[in-house]
Enzyme design. Structure first.
Site, PDB file in Angstrom:
ATOM      1  N   TYR A 197      38.910  73.593  47.661  1.00 13.48           N
ATOM      2  CA  TYR A 197      38.726  75.023  47.467  1.00 13.48           C
ATOM      3  C   TYR A 197      37.478  75.393  48.238  1.00 13.48           C
ATOM      4  O   TYR A 197      36.432  74.757  48.068  1.00 13.48           O
ATOM      5  CB  TYR A 197      38.472  75.351  45.989  1.00 13.48           C
ATOM      6  CG  TYR A 197      39.712  75.453  45.128  1.00 13.48           C
ATOM      7  CD1 TYR A 197      40.832  76.160  45.534  1.00 13.48           C
ATOM      8  CD2 TYR A 197      39.728  74.878  43.862  1.00 13.48           C
ATOM      9  CE1 TYR A 197      41.948  76.275  44.715  1.00 13.48           C
ATOM     10  CE2 TYR A 197      40.845  74.984  43.035  1.00 13.48           C
ATOM     11  CZ  TYR A 197      41.945  75.694  43.476  1.00 13.48           C
ATOM     12  OH  TYR A 197      43.043  75.804  42.664  1.00 13.48           O
ATOM     13  N   HIS A 208      51.576  77.447  43.801  1.00 15.60           N
ATOM     14  CA  HIS A 208      50.529  77.081  42.850  1.00 15.60           C
ATOM     15  C   HIS A 208      51.109  76.960  41.433  1.00 15.60           C
ATOM     16  O   HIS A 208      50.468  77.309  40.441  1.00 15.60           O
ATOM     17  CB  HIS A 208      49.402  78.121  42.880  1.00 15.60           C
ATOM     18  CG  HIS A 208      48.026  77.563  42.642  1.00 15.60           C
ATOM     19  ND1 HIS A 208      47.059  77.502  43.612  1.00 15.60           N
ATOM     20  CD2 HIS A 208      47.456  77.021  41.530  1.00 15.60           C
ATOM     21  CE1 HIS A 208      45.940  76.979  43.094  1.00 15.60           C
ATOM     22  NE2 HIS A 208      46.167  76.673  41.832  1.00 15.60           N
ATOM     23  N   SER A 240      41.591  67.063  42.864  1.00 15.61           N
ATOM     24  CA  SER A 240      41.152  68.465  42.945  1.00 15.61           C
ATOM     25  C   SER A 240      39.650  68.586  43.200  1.00 15.61           C
ATOM     26  O   SER A 240      38.856  67.768  42.733  1.00 15.61           O
ATOM     27  CB  SER A 240      41.490  69.165  41.626  1.00 15.61           C
ATOM     28  OG  SER A 240      40.877  70.436  41.556  1.00 15.61           O
ATOM     29  N   THR A 267      43.513  74.468  49.945  1.00 11.43           N
ATOM     30  CA  THR A 267      44.350  75.410  49.194  1.00 11.43           C
ATOM     31  C   THR A 267      44.099  76.814  49.726  1.00 11.43           C
ATOM     32  O   THR A 267      42.965  77.302  49.707  1.00 11.43           O
ATOM     33  CB  THR A 267      44.045  75.311  47.690  1.00 11.43           C
ATOM     34  OG1 THR A 267      44.375  73.987  47.262  1.00 11.43           O
ATOM     35  CG2 THR A 267      44.865  76.315  46.888  1.00 11.43           C
ATOM     36  N   LYS A 323      47.734  74.163  51.845  1.00  8.00           N
ATOM     37  CA  LYS A 323      48.590  74.262  50.656  1.00  8.00           C
ATOM     38  C   LYS A 323      48.767  75.721  50.249  1.00  8.00           C
ATOM     39  O   LYS A 323      47.789  76.477  50.224  1.00  8.00           O
ATOM     40  CB  LYS A 323      47.940  73.489  49.508  1.00  8.00           C
ATOM     41  CG  LYS A 323      48.617  73.613  48.156  1.00  8.00           C
ATOM     42  CD  LYS A 323      48.009  72.624  47.161  1.00  8.00           C
ATOM     43  CE  LYS A 323      48.688  72.661  45.813  1.00  8.00           C
ATOM     44  NZ  LYS A 323      48.089  73.638  44.897  1.00  8.00           N
TER      45      LYS A 323
HETATM   46  C1  FMN Z   1      46.711  72.794  34.968  1.00  5.33           C
HETATM   47  C2  FMN Z   1      46.841  72.994  36.455  1.00  5.33           C
HETATM   48  C3  FMN Z   1      45.709  72.936  37.252  1.00  5.33           C
HETATM   49  C4  FMN Z   1      45.818  73.119  38.637  1.00  5.33           C
HETATM   50  N1  FMN Z   1      44.697  72.976  39.416  1.00  5.33           N
HETATM   51  C5  FMN Z   1      44.806  73.092  40.756  1.00  5.33           C
HETATM   52  C6  FMN Z   1      43.675  72.852  41.589  1.00  5.33           C
HETATM   53  O1  FMN Z   1      42.593  72.528  41.123  1.00  5.33           O
HETATM   54  N2  FMN Z   1      43.848  72.987  42.933  1.00  5.33           N
HETATM   55  C7  FMN Z   1      45.071  73.318  43.503  1.00  5.33           C
HETATM   56  O2  FMN Z   1      45.177  73.435  44.723  1.00  5.33           O
HETATM   57  N3  FMN Z   1      46.153  73.511  42.733  1.00  5.33           N
HETATM   58  C8  FMN Z   1      46.054  73.391  41.397  1.00  5.33           C
HETATM   59  N4  FMN Z   1      47.183  73.550  40.620  1.00  5.33           N
HETATM   60  C9  FMN Z   1      48.507  73.743  41.273  1.00  5.33           C
HETATM   61  C10 FMN Z   1      49.172  72.403  41.567  1.00  5.33           C
HETATM   62  O3  FMN Z   1      48.527  71.731  42.630  1.00  5.33           O
HETATM   63  C11 FMN Z   1      50.646  72.567  41.966  1.00  5.33           C
HETATM   64  O4  FMN Z   1      50.732  73.497  43.018  1.00  5.33           O
HETATM   65  C12 FMN Z   1      51.563  72.999  40.833  1.00  5.33           C
HETATM   66  O5  FMN Z   1      51.120  72.501  39.588  1.00  5.33           O
HETATM   67  C13 FMN Z   1      52.984  72.480  41.113  1.00  5.33           C
HETATM   68  O6  FMN Z   1      53.886  72.937  40.180  1.00  5.33           O
HETATM   69  P1  FMN Z   1      54.396  72.099  38.893  1.00  5.33           P
HETATM   70  O7  FMN Z   1      53.244  72.098  37.919  1.00  5.33           O
HETATM   71  O8  FMN Z   1      55.536  72.928  38.428  1.00  5.33           O
HETATM   72  O9  FMN Z   1      54.791  70.707  39.328  1.00  5.33           O
HETATM   73  C14 FMN Z   1      47.090  73.380  39.223  1.00  5.33           C
HETATM   74  C15 FMN Z   1      48.225  73.442  38.415  1.00  5.33           C
HETATM   75  C16 FMN Z   1      48.122  73.238  37.046  1.00  5.33           C
HETATM   76  C17 FMN Z   1      49.377  73.265  36.214  1.00  5.33           C
END
Ligand code: FMN
Length: 349
Positions: A127, A244, A105, A153, A220
């Site tokens: 981002y 997300h 990330s 993203t 994404k």
């Molecule tokens: C705690 C957390 C932090 C996240 N941080 C980011 C991030 O920094 N950048 C991003 O593109 N997506 C972020 N996401 C989304 C994840 O990349 C992903 O789309 C999502 O967690 C997938 O679903 P799942 O948790 O059910 O497997 C985050 C998700 C969670 C749960």
């Protein structure tokens, strides 16, 4: 959900301050999208073939020139040092040991040079920051460090309001928030303004990122066919079907439901990845049949990380991959490439 994932989630909950466990678990709004994500994979039914010499299937795949032992990878998630002492370095080591793709990330809290040193194949999630110099500096840095693609993203022009508010980004120690972005702040810039999401990010940014990095740029957050086409026409080298993890627009369509139209819109022109609610190899198999080239796990990796560091991350990826291997064999598919669209149906109620 695989029992080993359930156990790791329980151990993560026991290990973490409740506010930080909620930070991992939360969705946006009323958490409708969060609740629907996992259920949408389970609605699908498989149509196995018999006598296909598929008893020892291969899970190997190649994505944008990168050879991987498994199509199950690590989705980008922020702030790993609040979950485990070694933060993203532990996540990277776990993914490497599983032969899995790692997406790091923009909000990583461990120094990227250390993450890169521990990682196998890895990509940077981008981002777009209000201070473009900050993200462009970070991109230049990861090119040098060996990242092999960028994942832009597209679903976060601002941060969605989360349902559970125990802990959030603002509670992450400032030194960790700026562990990587801080190096790229222009002199005199207000750091919090400069690193915030840029509300004006647009399709034009895909080409700009490709140009400055020389790397393939995936987008994404794509959930519809026309958007898939628009992104590819603007230069995207791949797509990640994602809402997300239900953390941005609540009631956004489940990724299991969006994936077929996105895959159909690009028809093999670029790789399509998917995330959201995948909790077993069977879920991954359904995703592959619906047109995904790979699947990514968000929260399960964080449960593994918080419960058991690098070993926990590896446990999660290995368990889902082993479950996928068994499911491939029982479907009659000798490899991931043998999985076809007509291997899956949604039964009429
Ligand atoms: C705690 C957390 C932090 C996240 N941080 C980011 C991030 O920094 N950048 C991003 O593109 N997506 C972020 N996401 C989304 C994840 O990349 C992903 O789309 C999502 O967690 C997938 O679903 P799942 O948790 O059910 O497997 C985050 C998700 C969670 C749960």
């Amino acid at each position: 959900m695989l029992p080993v994932l359930r156990d790791l989630a329980a151990r993560a909950e026991a290990a973490l301050d409740p506010g930080w466990f909620d930070y991992v678990e939360t969705g946006a709004g009323e958490e409708v999208a969060l609740r629907e994500a996992a259920a949408a994979w389970r609605e699908h039914r498989l149509r196995p073939r018999v006598l296909r010499a598929a008893g020892e299937p291969s899970t190997a795949v190649e994505l944008l020139g990168t050879a991987l032992d498994t199509p199950v990878g690590v989705a980008a998630t922020g702030y790993h040092r609040v979950l485990a002492a070694d933060g993203e370095v532990a996540t990277a080591a776990g993914a490497r040991d599983a032969g899995a793709l790692l997406v790091v990330s923009t909000r990583a809290t461990s120094p990227l040079a250390e993450v890169a040193a521990a990682a196998g194949p890895w990509w940077l999630q981008v981002y777009l920051t209000r201070g473009r110099a900050v993200i462009e500096g970070l991109v230049a840095e990861v090119v040098e460090l060996g990242a092999s693609a960028l994942v832009l993203t597209g679903d976060t022009p601002l941060l969605g309001t989360r349902a559970r508010t125990g802990r959030s980004a603002r509670d992450v120690p400032h030194a960790w928030q700026l562990a990587n972005l801080g190096r790229h702040l222009p002199a005199g810039a207000d750091p919090w303004h400069a690193v915030a999401q840029d509300p004006a990010a647009s399709l034009d940014d895909i080409g700009r990122l490709a140009e400055i990095s020389g790397l393939p740029v995936l987008v994404k957050g794509v959930l519809r066919a026309d958007d898939a086409r628009a992104c590819v026409d603007a230069g995207a080298a791949g797509l990640v079907v994602s809402n997300h993890g239900g953390r941005q627009l609540d009631r956004a369509v489940a990724t299991a439901h969006a994936l077929p139209e996105v895959a159909q819109a690009v028809r093999g022109e670029v790789p399509v990845l998917v995330d959201g609610g995948l909790r077993s190899g069977l879920d991954a198999l359904v995703a592959l049949a619906l047109g995904a080239d790979a699947v990514m796990l968000g929260r399960p990796v964080l449960w593994g990380l918080a419960a058991d560091g690098a070993a926990g991350v590896r446990t999660v990826l290995d368990a889902v991959t082993a479950d996928l291997r068994e499911a491939l064999a029982l479907l009659g598919a000798a490899s991931v490439a043998h999985v076809a669209r007509d291997d899956v149906v949604v039964p009429r109620r």
